[in-house]
Scaffold this motif. Structure first.
Motif, PDB file in Angstrom:
ATOM      1  N   LEU A 128     -28.925 -26.091 -22.072  1.00 29.48           N
ATOM      2  CA  LEU A 128     -28.869 -24.633 -22.000  1.00 29.48           C
ATOM      3  C   LEU A 128     -27.860 -24.126 -23.016  1.00 29.48           C
ATOM      4  O   LEU A 128     -26.805 -24.751 -23.222  1.00 29.48           O
ATOM      5  CB  LEU A 128     -28.473 -24.181 -20.591  1.00 29.48           C
ATOM      6  CG  LEU A 128     -29.454 -24.532 -19.460  1.00 29.48           C
ATOM      7  CD1 LEU A 128     -28.869 -24.143 -18.109  1.00 29.48           C
ATOM      8  CD2 LEU A 128     -30.800 -23.854 -19.677  1.00 29.48           C
ATOM      9  N   ASP A 131     -21.814 -19.971 -24.799  1.00 26.57           N
ATOM     10  CA  ASP A 131     -21.022 -19.172 -25.731  1.00 26.57           C
ATOM     11  C   ASP A 131     -19.778 -19.939 -26.161  1.00 26.57           C
ATOM     12  O   ASP A 131     -19.641 -21.136 -25.858  1.00 26.57           O
ATOM     13  CB  ASP A 131     -20.658 -17.818 -25.102  1.00 26.57           C
ATOM     14  CG  ASP A 131     -19.866 -17.977 -23.802  1.00 26.57           C
ATOM     15  OD1 ASP A 131     -19.267 -19.057 -23.583  1.00 26.57           O
ATOM     16  OD2 ASP A 131     -19.836 -17.025 -22.994  1.00 26.57           O
ATOM     17  N   THR A 137     -25.400 -18.849 -21.486  1.00 21.47           N
ATOM     18  CA  THR A 137     -25.839 -17.497 -21.844  1.00 21.47           C
ATOM     19  C   THR A 137     -27.245 -17.181 -21.364  1.00 21.47           C
ATOM     20  O   THR A 137     -27.607 -16.016 -21.209  1.00 21.47           O
ATOM     21  CB  THR A 137     -25.778 -17.303 -23.373  1.00 21.47           C
ATOM     22  OG1 THR A 137     -26.595 -18.311 -24.008  1.00 21.47           O
ATOM     23  CG2 THR A 137     -24.347 -17.436 -23.876  1.00 21.47           C
ATOM     24  N   SER A 138     -28.051 -18.205 -21.099  1.00 25.16           N
ATOM     25  CA  SER A 138     -29.415 -17.993 -20.611  1.00 25.16           C
ATOM     26  C   SER A 138     -29.864 -19.224 -19.843  1.00 25.16           C
ATOM     27  O   SER A 138     -29.890 -20.323 -20.403  1.00 25.16           O
ATOM     28  CB  SER A 138     -30.374 -17.708 -21.771  1.00 25.16           C
ATOM     29  OG  SER A 138     -31.695 -17.515 -21.300  1.00 25.16           O
ATOM     30  N   ALA A 139     -30.214 -19.053 -18.571  1.00 25.73           N
ATOM     31  CA  ALA A 139     -30.580 -20.182 -17.713  1.00 25.73           C
ATOM     32  C   ALA A 139     -32.063 -20.126 -17.380  1.00 25.73           C
ATOM     33  O   ALA A 139     -32.461 -19.831 -16.241  1.00 25.73           O
ATOM     34  CB  ALA A 139     -29.739 -20.195 -16.448  1.00 25.73           C
ATOM     35  N   THR A 140     -32.895 -20.415 -18.356  1.00 26.83           N
ATOM     36  CA  THR A 140     -34.338 -20.498 -18.157  1.00 26.83           C
ATOM     37  C   THR A 140     -34.870 -21.697 -18.929  1.00 26.83           C
ATOM     38  O   THR A 140     -34.232 -22.175 -19.874  1.00 26.83           O
ATOM     39  CB  THR A 140     -35.067 -19.231 -18.660  1.00 26.83           C
ATOM     40  OG1 THR A 140     -34.862 -19.105 -20.078  1.00 26.83           O
ATOM     41  CG2 THR A 140     -34.543 -17.987 -17.955  1.00 26.83           C
ATOM     42  N   SER A 143     -35.430 -20.893 -22.634  1.00 34.55           N
ATOM     43  CA  SER A 143     -34.257 -20.825 -23.511  1.00 34.55           C
ATOM     44  C   SER A 143     -33.627 -22.187 -23.754  1.00 34.55           C
ATOM     45  O   SER A 143     -32.757 -22.332 -24.620  1.00 34.55           O
ATOM     46  CB  SER A 143     -33.207 -19.890 -22.902  1.00 34.55           C
ATOM     47  OG  SER A 143     -32.724 -20.408 -21.664  1.00 34.55           O
ATOM     48  N   ASP A 218     -30.331 -23.994 -13.811  1.00 34.15           N
ATOM     49  CA  ASP A 218     -28.924 -23.651 -14.027  1.00 34.15           C
ATOM     50  C   ASP A 218     -28.220 -24.890 -14.560  1.00 34.15           C
ATOM     51  O   ASP A 218     -28.829 -25.943 -14.736  1.00 34.15           O
ATOM     52  CB  ASP A 218     -28.274 -23.154 -12.736  1.00 34.15           C
ATOM     53  CG  ASP A 218     -27.181 -22.128 -12.993  1.00 34.15           C
ATOM     54  OD1 ASP A 218     -26.561 -22.190 -14.078  1.00 34.15           O
ATOM     55  OD2 ASP A 218     -26.927 -21.278 -12.124  1.00 34.15           O
TER      56      ASP A 218
END
Length: 275
Positions: A128, A131, A137-140, A143, A218
């Motif tokens: 994931l 920063d 910054t993005s939990a999918t 991404s 996550d």
């Protein structure tokens, strides 16, 4: 009728033996989760019949349910050997064009010729994005990116990579020869509302289904996912003693049903031979 009732019990005992045998066969398989056969009784009768005078008609296989309990963590000497202390799964992605997403507890990762960190079936571990402070910054899944080891520092191509470390929160940090560090991302992990609904595909890998629900993605140490232990592998959650006792029980069940079939056959033969 008793012949077919015992036959259903014989088939059930055979299935139970197969499930137990599979558990014992995978004692040494990293990340393996044992299964248990669940059976239910078969009863049939018309509304005008009294249930007090009706016998059951045998048993049937209800489901082969996986047991996602924690396995023992075994220390190794490899940084890329990863174990999960919790309920999460590593997220891996296969080669394009299919790029199938699978989930595994087998953390025996290695580096391929493209410097990708891959598992036992060649799927790449997903990271994931983070920063500058190491926060996701993005939990999918969309991404997440492939875990690829860099060859040199992004600021100086002449400075080579000397070390990679992975924290319990899944943060992957690359260290270069000039002492600089680079955060590559955090290991993507998934959790499911109904783990038993996952579809096993072998090699301690699973795919999501409608029964398991969609994965919650996550980084480690969030919710039920648990933490990641670098330099360790999770052993199969199979208790050999428990399985051997269950094996003896299934064997006795098989023998009893076989004896019942033999008895029913002898009774039928005796009736036919009456003159």
């Amino acid at each position: 009728m008793s012949f077919f009732t015992s036959l259903s019990g014989l088939k059930g005992a055979q299935t139970d033996l197969s499930v137990i045998s599979n558990n014992l066969a995978n004692v040494g398989s990293a990340g393996f989760k044992k299964s248990r056969a669940q059976f239910s009784d078969v009863f049939a009768g018309s509304p005008t019949q009294s249930s007090k005078t009706q016998a059951g008609q045998g048993s049937r296989l209800n489901a082969v349910v996986q047991q996602f309990t924690q396995g023992t963590l075994e220390a190794t000497d490899k940084t890329l050997d990863l174990a999960i202390a919790g309920e999460g799964f590593f997220v891996t992605r296969g080669e394009p064009p299919r790029a199938a997403v699978t989930y595994t507890r087998n953390g025996a990762f290695q580096v391929n010729t493209n410097r990708q960190v891959v598992d036992t079936i060649g799927s790449t571990l997903q990271l994931l994005p983070v920063d500058a402070n190491g926060n996701v910054t993005s939990a999918t899944i969309a991404s997440a990116t492939n875990f690829v080891l860099p060859t040199a520092s992004p600021t100086n191509p002449n400075v080579s990579l000397i070390n990679v470390s992975i924290g319990i929160d899944g943060l992957v940090t690359a260290t270069y020869a000039d002492g600089s560090d680079q955060m590559l991302g955090k290991i993507a992990m998934a959790s499911f509302t109904a783990q038993e609904g996952l579809r096993p595909i072998g090699d301690a890998h699973w795919q999501s289904t409608g029964e398991s629900g969609q994965p919650a993605i996550d980084s480690p140490t969030n919710g039920p996912l648990g933490s990641v232990r670098s330099g360790a592998l999770e052993r199969a959650n199979v208790d050999v003693t428990e399985e051997l006792v269950a094996l003896i029980s299934a064997q006795r069940n098989f023998q009893a049903n076989a004896k019942a079939i033999e008895t029913a056959s002898n009774m039928t033969q005796a009736i036919v031979s009456i003159r």
